[in-house]
Design a protein around this motif. Structure first.
Motif, short mmCIF file in Angstrom:
data_model
loop_
_atom_site.label_atom_id
_atom_site.label_comp_id
_atom_site.label_asym_id
_atom_site.label_seq_id
_atom_site.Cartn_x
_atom_site.Cartn_y
_atom_site.Cartn_z
N THR A 540 12.65 42.93 -54.46
CA THR A 540 13.34 41.65 -54.25
C THR A 540 14.09 41.65 -52.92
N LEU A 541 14.74 42.76 -52.59
CA LEU A 541 15.43 42.85 -51.31
C LEU A 541 14.44 42.75 -50.15
N GLY A 542 13.28 43.35 -50.30
CA GLY A 542 12.25 43.24 -49.26
C GLY A 542 11.81 41.80 -49.05
N LEU A 543 11.71 41.03 -50.13
CA LEU A 543 11.35 39.61 -49.99
C LEU A 543 12.44 38.83 -49.27
N GLY A 544 13.70 39.14 -49.58
CA GLY A 544 14.79 38.47 -48.88
C GLY A 544 14.79 38.78 -47.39
N LEU A 545 14.54 40.03 -47.04
CA LEU A 545 14.46 40.40 -45.63
C LEU A 545 13.27 39.73 -44.95
N ALA A 546 12.14 39.66 -45.65
CA ALA A 546 10.96 38.99 -45.07
C ALA A 546 11.25 37.53 -44.79
N TRP A 547 11.98 36.87 -45.69
CA TRP A 547 12.33 35.47 -45.46
C TRP A 547 13.20 35.33 -44.21
N CYS A 548 14.22 36.18 -44.09
CA CYS A 548 15.11 36.08 -42.94
C CYS A 548 14.39 36.37 -41.63
N VAL A 549 13.57 37.41 -41.62
CA VAL A 549 12.83 37.74 -40.41
C VAL A 549 11.91 36.59 -40.02
N GLY A 550 11.21 36.04 -41.00
CA GLY A 550 10.32 34.92 -40.71
C GLY A 550 11.06 33.70 -40.21
N LEU A 551 12.22 33.40 -40.82
CA LEU A 551 12.98 32.21 -40.43
C LEU A 551 13.56 32.36 -39.04
N TRP A 552 14.18 33.49 -38.74
CA TRP A 552 14.87 33.64 -37.46
C TRP A 552 13.90 33.96 -36.33
N ALA A 553 12.69 34.39 -36.65
CA ALA A 553 11.71 34.64 -35.60
C ALA A 553 10.70 33.51 -35.48
#
Length: 861
Positions: A540-553
């Motif tokens: 679940t934490l990995g999915l949250g990080l993937a969302w943030c990386v995708g959004l900010w990049a």
């Protein structure tokens, strides 16, 4: 940087639309607009030689001093350029041919157009300039830099037509909702079905082909084709959903995966249309209605997704979706938004039909794919059911805990609706990116907290009030996640990179699914079993990080302006989308009213426990329900409920009752069984614990409940590494306290768990009436159970086995309790009770195991 939020002129890259040369060229264009002789637009027809000066130059230059506008303009162009069309691409970001426009502010700069004047767009050329006819003036060309001073005159849509079109879109979105959750469930069955090994290659071929198909959208230049045939594309997924009623899960899995890929094509066809398309508005409202309507319907039906458990309902939904798509097809695209014959050659000649797979589009596609894949994975794991946030954090949440989830979801949906209708530009700001990026990350990070302790296992990560609050945060912000993801896809549509984005999204979904299998299966998983084993919070934490990386990049990421740039935002954002607001809000109000005033009271009435049928005997049932699947891979809620009803069971011990929510669309069969039977349920552990699950259903009130775990097997290489749970309950029957235990052990070789259970029975449960329902993977051959480690359970514990399987002189072979292997692996032990009757019900193949039933009387002293 201003106020800590910079507008980076180098970070906004969408297929090269904002590369450094393009920005320098954009600045030169702004400068040349001041000097008509330097403008590339000189010589145009109908006074197009009268060029517009840059609005920022006209209005703000005096405040900043001479030359100050150049640096500021270069900064703003970095944000503006992707919103304006690239050279040669069809222009529809602001206006389309036939739109009526109104002058918001005096244009100036050589134009004799004043505030309040009305006109009609006659033509838009390849550079984005518009030929507009004004009643009191001759037709004239208006430079695209003047568009922010104009506004489209929104035509009112009749209220009945709003209701109809929003309902059609919601029906199609409900089909997509059930396709996603249904595909997840059937794919999981493929991994646990012992007969599916020989079809693995075909399964992988279908999945890989479906994901790779998205590349054809870009590489074959199909974006315009899909946009022109959006209604036809939308027809295919519900048609395949209706055809899923086949004999066997393999064909159903193929159809659902194909339908899921076509659903992605349908999203592309909607987003590939004009930015001002009303179809986008209708589809957006439809998604929100389905997002809130399907979980409410599921909760109202007793935690059962009727469209996946009932074949007739599934066919009806698919047929309704087909009819809605056909209705749109007959009506034509919304408000005649098809490209005209005159515009079609220009569109294809401009390059929208040209194949494009160059590298420049991949970074933005990867970013948006990360956003979409993580959002869909989180939805399937936690948000497709109102019960799941509470069920994940607590072992036995009340049924009203679902209302907390509904409240969080409603807040998010109505907040997004307000933003859409009042200040749509807020989603373009860096404050929105920070908020919608950080809240999901915080919610996912809270899944690493623990609030429940279990014997042997220890702290259960993802349980307790903190983890529950994290899931409520995720639920509340999820509508905004979808909105922001769709805005990024709209930018990709301009650079013809939608197909690559959905290709990455598919890869992320497959990777997330593989990680979930690693959490559940441990060393049996294809990849990552040792790292992910039992660590759902890590995934679940990995999915949250993937969302943030995708959004900010993402291409619309770091260069977002601040909300303090009100001058810029008010002139470079589209008008609020209100054409279908009244119809959509009406449907939302109707759904919530019916749910709160109808479904909730009815569910409250049904929540009462039905009393035992027989007052003189206590009927016990033991059933290994195979995680909610029958032998064909279909949901077994109806079948199991029917068998337990026929048995008049007062207490039922259900082995392998955990539905593996993270890979099954938040499915929880135990809640469905309890609702159908009118029985109280004890789920044992929070679903955040990866376990096979041992649930207890009872018509007799619980006096006490508890659960513990057993040591994981180390000797069985083919067994699941999920925690084995030992659930315990105490009930009062005819004035006597009766202990009822349920345990399941998969191991075929390891005897340590059986010995541990026997030792605990001798030490802590030595006295008093006791019933133990067990499902064990032994004996593994035709030998006597007495000759195996199972003998420990009747040694020094006072227990007897109901069917005499542990007797030294039992006659072989034993009656089979498992359909596939034909072995006797299910047992009922009892002590200090009088056995009245017993039988094994093998009439229906509701699971790979049979139902075992026994009835008892209290021994009177």
């Amino acid at each position: 940087a201003r106020g800590g939020y910079g507008v980076c002129s180098c970070s906004r890259v969408v297929d090269g639309l904002c590369s450094r040369p393009a920005q320098r060229e954009g600045v030169q264009d702004l400068r040349s607009s001041v000097d008509p002789a330097a403008s590339p637009s000189a010589g145009r027809l109908h006074s197009k030689t009268v060029l517009a000066r840059n609005p920022y130059h006209n209005e703000k230059n005096a405040a900043h001093g001479p030359g100050a506008h150049d640096a500021r303009a270069a900064e703003l162009v970095a944000y503006e350029q992707p919103r304006r069309p690239a050279p040669g691409l069809p222009v529809d970001a602001f206006f389309r041919q036939g739109d009526e426009v109104v002058v918001k502010r005096d244009l100036g700069g050589g134009y004799q157009l004043q505030q309040g004047e009305l006109g009609k767009v006659l033509h838009i050329d390849g550079d984005g300039d518009a030929l507009i006819a004004f009643p009191d003036q001759e037709e004239q060309w208006v430079h695209s830099s003047m568009f922010p001073k104009l506004a489209k005159v929104v035509q009112d849509v009749p209220f009945v037509l709003q209701l109809l079109r929003v309902m059609q879109a919601a029906c199609l979105s409900m089909c997509g909702w059930n396709i996603l959750t249904g595909a997840a469930e059937v794919a999981y069955w493929h991994f646990i079905d012992p007969k599916s090994v020989e079809s693995n290659n075909w399964f992988l071929t279908i999945v890989c082909s479906s994901i790779a198909s998205f590349l054809f959208v870009d590489c074959c230049g199909l974006q315009v084709f899909l946009a022109r045939n959006a209604s036809g594309v939308a027809l295919l997924p519900p048609l395949l959903l209706a055809l899923c009623e086949v004999q066997g899960a393999t064909s159903r899995l193929d159809l659902l995966i194909l339908a899921a890929s076509l659903q992605g094509w349908g999203v592309i066809s909607s987003l590939a249309g004009p930015l001002s398309s009303r179809r986008r508005q209708v589809d957006g409202w439809g998604v929100l209605l389905a997002l809130v309507g399907m979980p409410m319907l599921r909760w109202s039906m007793g935690s059962v997704n009727i469209f996946l458990t009932n074949s007739s309902a599934r066919i009806m939904l698919g047929v309704a979706g087909v009819l809605c798509a056909v209705a749109e097809l007959v009506q034509g695209d919304l408000d005649a938004e098809k490209t005209s014959e005159d515009d079609a050659p220009r569109a294809c000649a401009a390059g929208c039909c040209r194949p494009t797979c160059e590298w420049s589009g991949w970074p933005s596609a990867i970013s948006s794919g990360l956003m979409g894949g993580s959002a869909v994975s989180l939805f399937l794991a936690y948000m497709s059911s109102l019960e799941q946030p509470g069920r994940s954090a607590y072992s036995n949440p009340t049924y009203l805990a679902a209302l907390e989830t509904l409240g969080a979801l409603s807040v998010g949906i109505f907040a997004l609706a307000a933003v859409w209708c009042m200040t749509p530009w807020w989603l373009d700001t860096c404050q929105a990116a920070l908020m919608i990026g950080l809240i999901p990350l915080v919610g996912c990070a809270l899944q690493g907290t623990a609030g429940v302790e279990l014997e042997v296992w220890g702290s259960v990560s993802g349980s307790g009030w903190q983890a529950h609050c994290g899931l409520l945060l995720l639920t509340m912000v999820f509508p905004f996640m979808l909105a922001l993801f769709s805005k990024e896809l709209a930018l990709l549509a301009q650079s013809r990179a939608l197909g690559r984005s959905f290709f990455v999204l598919g890869l992320v979904l497959v990777g997330s699914y593989a990680a979930n299998l690693a959490v559940l299966l441990g060393d049996r998983a294809p990849l990552g079993g040792e790292l992910m084993r039992g660590r759902q919070w890590l995934h679940t934490l990995g999915l949250g990080l993937a969302w943030c990386v995708g959004l900010w990049a993402a291409p619309n990421g770091a260069s977002r302006p601040s909300v303090h740039d009100l001058w810029y935002l008010s002139r470079h954002s589209g008008p609020p989308k209100r054409e279908y607001m009244l119809g959509a809000v009406t449907w939302l109000g109707v759904l919530l009213s019916v749910f709160l005033m109808g479904a909730v009271p009815m569910r409250t009435v049904r929540a009462g426990v039905q009393l035992p049928v027989h007052q003189d005997v206590l009927i016990i049932a033991g059933f290994n329900v195979q995680q909610g699947f029958d032998l064909r891979g279909f949901p077994n809620v109806d079948c199991v409920s029917r068998l337990l009803t026929d048995a008049d069971a007062d207490l039922a011990g259900l082995s392998e009752s955990n539905g593996a929510h993270a890979v099954m669309g938040s499915s929880d069969p135990v809640l469905a069984y309890a609702s159908r039977l009118g029985m109280e349920s004890f789920l044992g552990t929070p679903s955040a614990l990866p376990s096979s699950g041992q649930a207890i259903l009872s018509r007799v009130p619980f006096r006490e409940t508890s659960a513990s775990t057993l040591e994981a097997s180390t000797a069985c290489a083919t067994c699941s590494s999920r925690a084995h749970v030992w659930s315990k309950a105490t009930v009062e029957w005819q004035g006597v306290l009766v202990q009822f235990h349920v345990v399941h052990i998969e191991s075929l070789e390891d005897a340590s768990s059986i010995k541990y259970v026997a030792e605990q029975l001798r030490e802590h449960f030595r006295n008093g009436p006791l019933i133990l329902v067990g499902s064990f993977g032994m004996p593994i051959n035709a030998s006597r159970p007495r000759d195996s480690v199972l003998a420990e359970l009747v040694t020094g514990t006072g227990l007897k086995e109901v069917f005499g399987a542990l007797d030294a002189d039992v006659e072989l072979p034993l009656a089979p309790t498992e359909f596939v292997s034909g072995r006797h692996n299910d047992y009922i032990f009892y002590r200090d009770l009088q056995l009245v009757g017993k039988y094994i019900d093998s009439r229906a193949q509701c699971s790979d195991h049979t139902l075992t039933v026994a009835s008892f009387r209290v021994v009177k002293e």
